[in-house]
Design a protein around this motif. Structure first.
Motif, mmCIF file in Angstrom:
data_model
loop_
_atom_site.group_PDB
_atom_site.id
_atom_site.type_symbol
_atom_site.label_atom_id
_atom_site.label_comp_id
_atom_site.label_asym_id
_atom_site.label_seq_id
_atom_site.Cartn_x
_atom_site.Cartn_y
_atom_site.Cartn_z
ATOM 1 N N ALA A 30 63.905 -12.996 38.516
ATOM 2 C CA ALA A 30 65.336 -13.114 38.800
ATOM 3 C C ALA A 30 66.016 -11.748 38.761
ATOM 4 O O ALA A 30 66.852 -11.435 39.623
ATOM 5 C CB ALA A 30 65.999 -14.066 37.811
ATOM 6 N N MET A 31 65.661 -10.916 37.799
ATOM 7 C CA MET A 31 66.252 -9.578 37.713
ATOM 8 C C MET A 31 65.820 -8.709 38.895
ATOM 9 O O MET A 31 66.626 -7.952 39.442
ATOM 10 C CB MET A 31 65.883 -8.911 36.391
ATOM 11 N N ALA A 32 64.552 -8.819 39.302
ATOM 12 C CA ALA A 32 64.068 -8.049 40.454
ATOM 13 C C ALA A 32 64.820 -8.471 41.713
ATOM 14 O O ALA A 32 65.229 -7.623 42.512
ATOM 15 C CB ALA A 32 62.566 -8.245 40.623
ATOM 16 N N GLN A 33 65.036 -9.775 41.872
ATOM 17 C CA GLN A 33 65.770 -10.264 43.035
ATOM 18 C C GLN A 33 67.221 -9.790 42.988
ATOM 19 O O GLN A 33 67.776 -9.382 44.002
ATOM 20 C CB GLN A 33 65.696 -11.785 43.109
ATOM 21 N N GLU A 34 67.817 -9.809 41.810
ATOM 22 C CA GLU A 34 69.192 -9.334 41.664
ATOM 23 C C GLU A 34 69.297 -7.844 41.999
ATOM 24 O O GLU A 34 70.313 -7.376 42.524
ATOM 25 C CB GLU A 34 69.698 -9.587 40.243
ATOM 26 N N ALA A 35 68.236 -7.109 41.718
ATOM 27 C CA ALA A 35 68.207 -5.674 42.011
ATOM 28 C C ALA A 35 67.939 -5.390 43.492
ATOM 29 O O ALA A 35 67.968 -4.240 43.903
ATOM 30 C CB ALA A 35 67.148 -4.986 41.158
ATOM 31 N N GLY A 36 67.670 -6.442 44.258
ATOM 32 C CA GLY A 36 67.491 -6.253 45.690
ATOM 33 C C GLY A 36 66.079 -6.434 46.197
ATOM 34 O O GLY A 36 65.816 -6.223 47.379
ATOM 35 N N PHE A 37 65.161 -6.798 45.339
ATOM 36 C CA PHE A 37 63.791 -7.044 45.769
ATOM 37 C C PHE A 37 63.678 -8.478 46.268
ATOM 38 O O PHE A 37 63.330 -9.382 45.536
ATOM 39 C CB PHE A 37 62.805 -6.792 44.625
ATOM 40 N N ASP A 38 64.008 -8.666 47.520
ATOM 41 C CA ASP A 38 63.937 -10.002 48.130
ATOM 42 C C ASP A 38 62.482 -10.426 48.252
ATOM 43 O O ASP A 38 61.593 -9.606 48.354
ATOM 44 C CB ASP A 38 64.574 -9.985 49.516
ATOM 45 N N HIS A 39 62.228 -11.661 48.220
ATOM 46 C CA HIS A 39 60.896 -12.239 48.419
ATOM 47 C C HIS A 39 59.899 -11.874 47.316
ATOM 48 O O HIS A 39 58.703 -11.992 47.516
ATOM 49 C CB HIS A 39 60.319 -11.846 49.790
ATOM 50 N N ALA B 260 59.208 -4.140 33.216
ATOM 51 C CA ALA B 260 60.180 -4.790 32.327
ATOM 52 C C ALA B 260 59.819 -4.553 30.860
ATOM 53 O O ALA B 260 60.703 -4.315 30.030
ATOM 54 C CB ALA B 260 60.246 -6.288 32.621
ATOM 55 N N ALA B 261 58.537 -4.584 30.534
ATOM 56 C CA ALA B 261 58.100 -4.329 29.155
ATOM 57 C C ALA B 261 58.423 -2.891 28.748
ATOM 58 O O ALA B 261 58.864 -2.649 27.614
ATOM 59 C CB ALA B 261 56.606 -4.599 29.015
ATOM 60 N N LEU B 262 58.241 -1.946 29.651
ATOM 61 C CA LEU B 262 58.553 -0.548 29.350
ATOM 62 C C LEU B 262 60.054 -0.346 29.148
ATOM 63 O O LEU B 262 60.480 0.365 28.226
ATOM 64 C CB LEU B 262 58.046 0.363 30.470
ATOM 65 N N VAL B 263 60.861 -0.981 29.992
ATOM 66 C CA VAL B 263 62.313 -0.871 29.851
ATOM 67 C C VAL B 263 62.761 -1.500 28.527
ATOM 68 O O VAL B 263 63.564 -0.908 27.796
ATOM 69 C CB VAL B 263 63.038 -1.540 31.042
ATOM 70 N N ALA B 264 62.226 -2.660 28.196
ATOM 71 C CA ALA B 264 62.593 -3.323 26.939
ATOM 72 C C ALA B 264 62.185 -2.473 25.739
ATOM 73 O O ALA B 264 62.945 -2.349 24.769
ATOM 74 C CB ALA B 264 61.947 -4.707 26.868
ATOM 75 N N SER B 265 61.023 -1.870 25.794
ATOM 76 C CA SER B 265 60.563 -1.014 24.704
ATOM 77 C C SER B 265 61.473 0.199 24.533
ATOM 78 O O SER B 265 61.844 0.567 23.408
ATOM 79 C CB SER B 265 59.127 -0.561 24.974
ATOM 80 N N ALA B 266 61.851 0.805 25.638
ATOM 81 C CA ALA B 266 62.754 1.959 25.579
ATOM 82 C C ALA B 266 64.108 1.560 25.008
ATOM 83 O O ALA B 266 64.708 2.306 24.226
ATOM 84 C CB ALA B 266 62.914 2.567 26.967
ATOM 85 N N GLU B 267 64.588 0.388 25.364
ATOM 86 C CA GLU B 267 65.874 -0.083 24.846
ATOM 87 C C GLU B 267 65.794 -0.361 23.347
ATOM 88 O O GLU B 267 66.707 -0.024 22.599
ATOM 89 C CB GLU B 267 66.320 -1.335 25.607
ATOM 90 N N ARG B 268 64.687 -0.955 22.891
ATOM 91 C CA ARG B 268 64.510 -1.177 21.448
ATOM 92 C C ARG B 268 64.499 0.148 20.702
ATOM 93 O O ARG B 268 65.138 0.297 19.656
ATOM 94 C CB ARG B 268 63.219 -1.951 21.172
#
Length: 70
Positions: free
Chosen positions: A8-17, A32-40
Motif C-alpha cells: 500500500a505504501m509503495a502504491q501510494e508512493a507511485g509504484f503502480d501495479h 521498508a525494514a531498512l527505513v524502519a530500522s533507521a527510524e528506530r
C-alpha cells in the motif's frame, strides 16, 4: 508492518501495479525494514540526547529497539 502495508505504501508512493509484480516484493520488504530500522535508531538517539529530561528513557529505548526484533 506487514506485506500489505508495504504494498500500500509503495502504491501510494507511485509504484503502480506493485501488487502484481511478485519479484519486487522482497526488495520493497527489505527497503521498508531498512527505513524502519533507521527510524528506530533516530528515535533512540533523540531519547538519548534528551536523557535528563525523560523520566523513563531507558524503558522507552528498550521498547523502541524491541520492535525491531519482532
Amino acid at each position: 508492518m506487514n506485506r500489505e502495508d508495504i504494498i500500500a505504501m509503495a502504491q501510494e508512493a507511485g509504484f503502480d501495479h506493485i501488487a502484481e509484480a511478485d519479484y519486487w516484493h522482497p526488495l520493497f520488504e527489505r527497503f521498508a525494514a531498512l527505513v524502519a530500522s533507521a527510524e528506530r535508531t533516530a528515535c533512540v538517539e533523540v531519547i538519548k540526547d534528551n536523557w535528563i529530561y525523560t523520566a523513563n528513557a531507558e524503558e522507552m529505548v528498550y521498547y523502541i529497539l524491541e520492535r525491531g526484533q519482532a
